[in-house]
Design an enzyme around this catalytic site. Structure first.
Site, PDB file in Angstrom:
ATOM      1  N   LYS A 110       0.804  -1.197   0.000  1.00 27.17           N
ATOM      2  CA  LYS A 110       0.000   0.000   0.000  1.00 27.17           C
ATOM      3  C   LYS A 110       0.856   1.274   0.000  1.00 27.17           C
ATOM      4  O   LYS A 110       0.377   2.369  -0.283  1.00 27.17           O
ATOM      5  CB  LYS A 110      -0.883   0.030   1.265  1.00 27.17           C
ATOM      6  CG  LYS A 110      -1.816  -1.123   1.414  1.00 27.17           C
ATOM      7  CD  LYS A 110      -2.420  -1.109   2.832  1.00 27.17           C
ATOM      8  CE  LYS A 110      -2.991  -2.471   3.144  1.00 27.17           C
ATOM      9  NZ  LYS A 110      -3.347  -2.588   4.566  1.00 27.17           N
ATOM     10  N   GLY A 111       2.124   1.111   0.349  1.00 27.08           N
ATOM     11  CA  GLY A 111       2.985   2.262   0.643  1.00 27.08           C
ATOM     12  C   GLY A 111       3.094   3.315  -0.442  1.00 27.08           C
ATOM     13  O   GLY A 111       3.378   4.472  -0.156  1.00 27.08           O
ATOM     14  N   ASP A 144       7.500   3.008  -2.367  1.00 27.99           N
ATOM     15  CA  ASP A 144       7.720   4.019  -1.341  1.00 27.99           C
ATOM     16  C   ASP A 144       9.190   4.100  -0.927  1.00 27.99           C
ATOM     17  O   ASP A 144       9.776   5.162  -0.856  1.00 27.99           O
ATOM     18  CB  ASP A 144       6.819   3.757  -0.108  1.00 27.99           C
ATOM     19  CG  ASP A 144       6.892   2.307   0.397  1.00 27.99           C
ATOM     20  OD1 ASP A 144       7.714   1.519  -0.108  1.00 27.99           O
ATOM     21  OD2 ASP A 144       6.109   1.970   1.311  1.00 27.99           O
ATOM     22  N   ASP A 175      14.708  -0.691   0.528  1.00 30.56           N
ATOM     23  CA  ASP A 175      15.378  -0.999   1.786  1.00 30.56           C
ATOM     24  C   ASP A 175      16.354  -2.162   1.550  1.00 30.56           C
ATOM     25  O   ASP A 175      17.448  -1.962   1.035  1.00 30.56           O
ATOM     26  CB  ASP A 175      14.309  -1.311   2.833  1.00 30.56           C
ATOM     27  CG  ASP A 175      14.857  -1.469   4.239  1.00 30.56           C
ATOM     28  OD1 ASP A 175      15.917  -0.893   4.532  1.00 30.56           O
ATOM     29  OD2 ASP A 175      14.226  -2.167   5.061  1.00 30.56           O
ATOM     30  N   PHE A 230      13.834   4.284  10.949  1.00 30.05           N
ATOM     31  CA  PHE A 230      12.518   3.854  10.490  1.00 30.05           C
ATOM     32  C   PHE A 230      11.646   5.063  10.155  1.00 30.05           C
ATOM     33  O   PHE A 230      11.386   5.917  10.992  1.00 30.05           O
ATOM     34  CB  PHE A 230      11.822   2.931  11.493  1.00 30.05           C
ATOM     35  CG  PHE A 230      10.775   2.100  10.816  1.00 30.05           C
ATOM     36  CD1 PHE A 230      11.141   0.970  10.083  1.00 30.05           C
ATOM     37  CD2 PHE A 230       9.441   2.478  10.839  1.00 30.05           C
ATOM     38  CE1 PHE A 230      10.190   0.220   9.402  1.00 30.05           C
ATOM     39  CE2 PHE A 230       8.477   1.731  10.164  1.00 30.05           C
ATOM     40  CZ  PHE A 230       8.857   0.599   9.445  1.00 30.05           C
ATOM     41  N   ARG A 275       0.301   6.258   7.800  1.00 34.02           N
ATOM     42  CA  ARG A 275       0.330   6.487   6.345  1.00 34.02           C
ATOM     43  C   ARG A 275      -0.229   7.855   5.973  1.00 34.02           C
ATOM     44  O   ARG A 275       0.129   8.436   4.955  1.00 34.02           O
ATOM     45  CB  ARG A 275      -0.496   5.427   5.617  1.00 34.02           C
ATOM     46  CG  ARG A 275       0.059   4.012   5.705  1.00 34.02           C
ATOM     47  CD  ARG A 275      -0.660   3.118   4.703  1.00 34.02           C
ATOM     48  NE  ARG A 275      -0.506   1.706   5.002  1.00 34.02           N
ATOM     49  CZ  ARG A 275       0.524   0.954   4.612  1.00 34.02           C
ATOM     50  NH1 ARG A 275       1.495   1.489   3.918  1.00 34.02           N
ATOM     51  NH2 ARG A 275       0.585  -0.326   4.920  1.00 34.02           N
TER      52      ARG A 275
END
Ligand code: IMP
Ligand code: MG
Length: 189
Positions: free
Chosen positions: A52-53, A110, A113, A162, A175
């Site tokens: 969803k990011g 998004d 990482d 984070f 979000r």
């Protein structure tokens, strides 16, 4: 503007506010338009958002791409509720061959990482018949890279912290923050 009183106590600091985000989006829109301008004469361009990011980033980015393009979303899950990628990436729905034939695919994510999610997705789209696959990420966190993958269009590089907001979550929360922020370590450790 909304104050977000119930969420801000969990934040260490705000990294990028509205002005920085808009400048970043303008720049990426220009870079992507420039890169694909001649290619779209012979091929279709499909932006693939990773849910969803990427939903806010995608919505803002696409309105700055001055080219005909299609949009597709899929889910790639590897995280669960922890802050460390598991390495197992499930993709749903799987892309279809008809859809991708001769298409230039731009994966929109998004954050990059460990790189496992995008490595899996890039491979999958090439296997399924995309003519090319490029990567656009709002954020890049190179310190934690495991997979051999780099981003082609990048918003901002961030340190090993984070991050939440502007689509990014921790345990599905945060979000909706209209900026990019660092989450206090005591919230997740
Ligand atoms: P990767 O497969 O390890 O590159 O993980 C990519 C996914 O992990 C991203 O799409 C995010 O959902 C999640 N992720 C990685 N780092 C962060 C972070 O700092 N904040 C929120 N989500 C993150
Ligand atoms: Mg994600």
């Amino acid at each position: 503007m909304c104050e977000f009183e119930s969420l801000t106590p969990d934040l260490q600091c705000i990294l990028y506010g509205e002005k920085e985000l808009n400048e970043m989006l303008d720049r990426l829109g220009r870079e992507i338009t420039e890169y694909y301008r001649d290619r779209v004469k012979n091929r279709k361009l499909i932006l693939v958002g990773v849910l969803k990011g990427s939903f806010i980033f995608m919505a803002d980015l696409i309105r700055r791409i001055d080219l005909p393009c299609q949009v597709l979303f899929l889910r790639a899950s590897s995280y669960g509720s922890s802050t460390v990628s598991s390495g197992n990436v499930a993709v749903e729905p799987l892309p279809e061959q008809d859809q991708l034939k001769g298409a230039d695919v731009l994966l929109v994510e998004d954050i990059l990482d460990s790189g496992r999610t995008l490595e899996k997705l890039a491979g999958l789209f090439i296997e399924t018949g995309a003519a090319s696959v490029k990567i656009c990420t709002m954020l890049d966190k190179p310190a934690r890279r495991v997979a051999n993958i780099t981003t082609d269009f990048c918003g901002f590089e961030v340190e090993d912290q984070f991050i939440v907001g502007y689509g990014l979550d921790y345990n599905e929360i945060y979000r909706n923050l209209p900026y990019i922020a660092i989450l206090k370590p005591e919230i997740y450790s």
